[in-house]
Design an enzyme around this catalytic site. Structure first.
Site, mmCIF file in Angstrom:
data_model
loop_
_atom_site.group_PDB
_atom_site.id
_atom_site.type_symbol
_atom_site.label_atom_id
_atom_site.label_comp_id
_atom_site.label_asym_id
_atom_site.label_seq_id
_atom_site.Cartn_x
_atom_site.Cartn_y
_atom_site.Cartn_z
ATOM 1 N N LYS A 13 0.818 -1.228 0.000
ATOM 2 C CA LYS A 13 0.000 0.000 0.000
ATOM 3 C C LYS A 13 0.847 1.271 0.000
ATOM 4 O O LYS A 13 0.455 2.258 -0.626
ATOM 5 C CB LYS A 13 -1.062 0.012 1.103
ATOM 6 C CG LYS A 13 -0.533 -0.121 2.500
ATOM 7 C CD LYS A 13 -1.690 -0.232 3.481
ATOM 8 C CE LYS A 13 -1.166 -0.212 4.910
ATOM 9 N NZ LYS A 13 -0.100 -1.232 5.186
ATOM 10 N N ARG A 88 -5.403 2.085 12.349
ATOM 11 C CA ARG A 88 -5.031 0.680 12.507
ATOM 12 C C ARG A 88 -5.826 0.026 13.626
ATOM 13 O O ARG A 88 -5.670 -1.178 13.860
ATOM 14 C CB ARG A 88 -3.544 0.574 12.845
ATOM 15 C CG ARG A 88 -2.642 0.294 11.656
ATOM 16 C CD ARG A 88 -1.215 0.317 12.182
ATOM 17 N NE ARG A 88 -0.288 -0.429 11.379
ATOM 18 C CZ ARG A 88 0.444 0.086 10.396
ATOM 19 N NH1 ARG A 88 0.326 1.328 10.061
ATOM 20 N NH2 ARG A 88 1.316 -0.673 9.756
ATOM 21 N N ARG A 122 11.910 -5.816 0.804
ATOM 22 C CA ARG A 122 11.736 -4.358 0.776
ATOM 23 C C ARG A 122 12.993 -3.636 1.240
ATOM 24 O O ARG A 122 13.604 -3.999 2.243
ATOM 25 C CB ARG A 122 10.562 -3.965 1.687
ATOM 26 C CG ARG A 122 10.486 -2.456 1.915
ATOM 27 C CD ARG A 122 9.143 -1.994 2.398
ATOM 28 N NE ARG A 122 8.803 -2.500 3.705
ATOM 29 C CZ ARG A 122 7.618 -2.313 4.278
ATOM 30 N NH1 ARG A 122 6.673 -1.677 3.628
ATOM 31 N NH2 ARG A 122 7.384 -2.797 5.461
ATOM 32 N N ARG A 155 14.457 -2.094 6.674
ATOM 33 C CA ARG A 155 13.935 -1.599 7.941
ATOM 34 C C ARG A 155 14.106 -2.645 9.038
ATOM 35 O O ARG A 155 13.940 -3.826 8.790
ATOM 36 C CB ARG A 155 12.449 -1.254 7.791
ATOM 37 C CG ARG A 155 12.203 0.163 7.346
ATOM 38 C CD ARG A 155 10.791 0.414 6.905
ATOM 39 N NE ARG A 155 9.777 -0.231 7.736
ATOM 40 C CZ ARG A 155 8.465 -0.161 7.486
ATOM 41 N NH1 ARG A 155 8.029 0.525 6.454
ATOM 42 N NH2 ARG A 155 7.609 -0.768 8.267
ATOM 43 N N ARG A 166 3.903 -8.169 13.450
ATOM 44 C CA ARG A 166 3.090 -7.178 12.728
ATOM 45 C C ARG A 166 1.904 -7.837 12.041
ATOM 46 O O ARG A 166 0.799 -7.296 12.017
ATOM 47 C CB ARG A 166 3.955 -6.442 11.705
ATOM 48 C CG ARG A 166 4.816 -5.377 12.356
ATOM 49 C CD ARG A 166 5.994 -4.987 11.486
ATOM 50 N NE ARG A 166 5.596 -4.426 10.221
ATOM 51 C CZ ARG A 166 6.308 -4.511 9.105
ATOM 52 N NH1 ARG A 166 7.470 -5.139 9.115
ATOM 53 N NH2 ARG A 166 5.880 -3.969 7.997
HETATM 54 P P1 ADP Z 1 3.696 -1.444 7.283
HETATM 55 O O1 ADP Z 1 2.418 -0.942 6.657
HETATM 56 O O2 ADP Z 1 4.554 -2.178 6.345
HETATM 57 O O3 ADP Z 1 3.458 -2.187 8.565
HETATM 58 P P2 ADP Z 1 4.271 1.265 8.276
HETATM 59 O O4 ADP Z 1 5.413 2.088 7.836
HETATM 60 O O5 ADP Z 1 2.894 1.677 7.899
HETATM 61 O O6 ADP Z 1 4.587 -0.204 7.736
HETATM 62 O O7 ADP Z 1 4.300 1.137 9.876
HETATM 63 C C1 ADP Z 1 5.458 0.819 10.593
HETATM 64 C C2 ADP Z 1 5.217 0.784 12.077
HETATM 65 O O8 ADP Z 1 4.800 2.082 12.533
HETATM 66 C C3 ADP Z 1 4.108 -0.138 12.556
HETATM 67 O O9 ADP Z 1 4.539 -1.477 12.684
HETATM 68 C C4 ADP Z 1 3.778 0.505 13.917
HETATM 69 O O10 ADP Z 1 4.750 0.210 14.872
HETATM 70 C C5 ADP Z 1 3.881 1.980 13.607
HETATM 71 N N1 ADP Z 1 2.584 2.536 13.147
HETATM 72 C C6 ADP Z 1 2.303 3.059 11.916
HETATM 73 N N2 ADP Z 1 1.027 3.469 11.838
HETATM 74 C C7 ADP Z 1 0.473 3.203 13.058
HETATM 75 C C8 ADP Z 1 -0.832 3.368 13.602
HETATM 76 N N3 ADP Z 1 -1.835 3.896 12.867
HETATM 77 N N4 ADP Z 1 -1.030 2.964 14.882
HETATM 78 C C9 ADP Z 1 -0.042 2.453 15.632
HETATM 79 N N5 ADP Z 1 1.205 2.247 15.174
HETATM 80 C C10 ADP Z 1 1.471 2.616 13.897
#
Ligand code: ADP
Ligand code: ZN
Length: 222
Positions: A13, A88, A122, A155, A166
């Site tokens: 996404k 989320r 990635r 990452r 995750r």
């Molecule tokens: P991905 O979609 O691949 O998991 P992201 O870059 O969107 O990667 O998110 C990385 C991390 O950032 C998540 O695993 C979490 O720790 C934190 N994070 C991102 N968005 C949120 C959210 N809306 N609520 C809580 N934690 C978040």
């Protein structure tokens, strides 16, 4: 146009958001990137956020809601935005509704093998955060960002233990949001198993024509 991108970690996404932000000329708001910015600051809070993220956990709703509240007030969000990675949790979704309406929710899907492959391969730019892939969406020069010339890296949370956590949290906390937005009539499903480099134009075309109301379904883009 206020878009929300849903989907499992690794579904792509963030990559699709990078494509659509250019095509529609509305900002891409990645909460992962906003949080990673916070971790660059030498504060106790930054350190705490970094620890949670590296382990693959969720950062607290309070922090996320505050970040989003501030970000969507910026001038570049006047004509809309793409929210990538937020909400989320059910609580985040309810709070978002108090802040702003959403016009479309795009739920991205891919086969499990594809998701694992996307996560483990990635690589992202240390500086501008552009996303690449070791095999599927390679940079022009190995390990160097096409956009800004900085170094690429994996990452910390894309390492196997954090990935497992995750995916588990996604199933428990975030997946229920699909039904939530479906019941509001906002949801469309998009399945993409091919690498973006092969079908970039088609992805743009299909999503645009859906957003313009020319079709009411997208389905798998092949
Ligand atoms: P991905 O979609 O691949 O998991 P992201 O870059 O969107 O990667 O998110 C990385 C991390 O950032 C998540 O695993 C979490 O720790 C934190 N994070 C991102 N968005 C949120 C959210 N809306 N609520 C809580 N934690 C978040
Ligand atoms: Zn870069």
């Amino acid at each position: 146009m206020k878009l929300l991108f849903l989907g499992s970690p690794g579904v792509g996404k963030g990559t699709y958001a990078q494509v659509i932000t250019e095509a529609l000329n509305i900002p891409h708001i990645s909460t992962g990137d906003l949080l990673r910015n916070e971790t660059q600051k030498d504060t106790g809070l930054g350190k705490k956020i970094e620890e949670t993220m590296n382990q693959g956990g969720l950062v607290s709703d309070e922090i996320l809601i505050q970040l989003i509240k501030t970000r969507i007030k910026d001038k570049d969000c006047e004509n809309g935005f793409i929210l990538d990675g937020f909400p989320r949790t059910k609580n985040q979704a309810e709070n978002l509704e108090k802040l702003t309406g959403i016009t479309h929710v795009l739920n991205f899907k891919a086969n499990d093998e594809v998701i694992i492959e996307r996560l483990s391969g990635r690589i992202v730019c240390k500086k501008c955060k552009t996303i690449f892939h070791k095999t599927g969406n390679k940079p022009k020069i190995e390990n160097i960002c096409d956009k800004c010339g900085s170094e690429l890296h994996q990452r910390e949370d894309d390492k196997p233990d954090s990935v497992k956590k995750r995916l588990k949290i996604y199933k428990e906390k975030t997946e229920p949001l699909i039904a939530h937005y479906d019941s509001k009539g906002l949801l469309v499903e998009i399945t993409i198993n091919k690498p973006i480099s092969e079908i970039r134009d088609k992805v743009i075309l299909k999503i645009k024509s859906y957003l313009e109301g020319k079709t009411d379904k997208i389905g798998e883009i092949k």
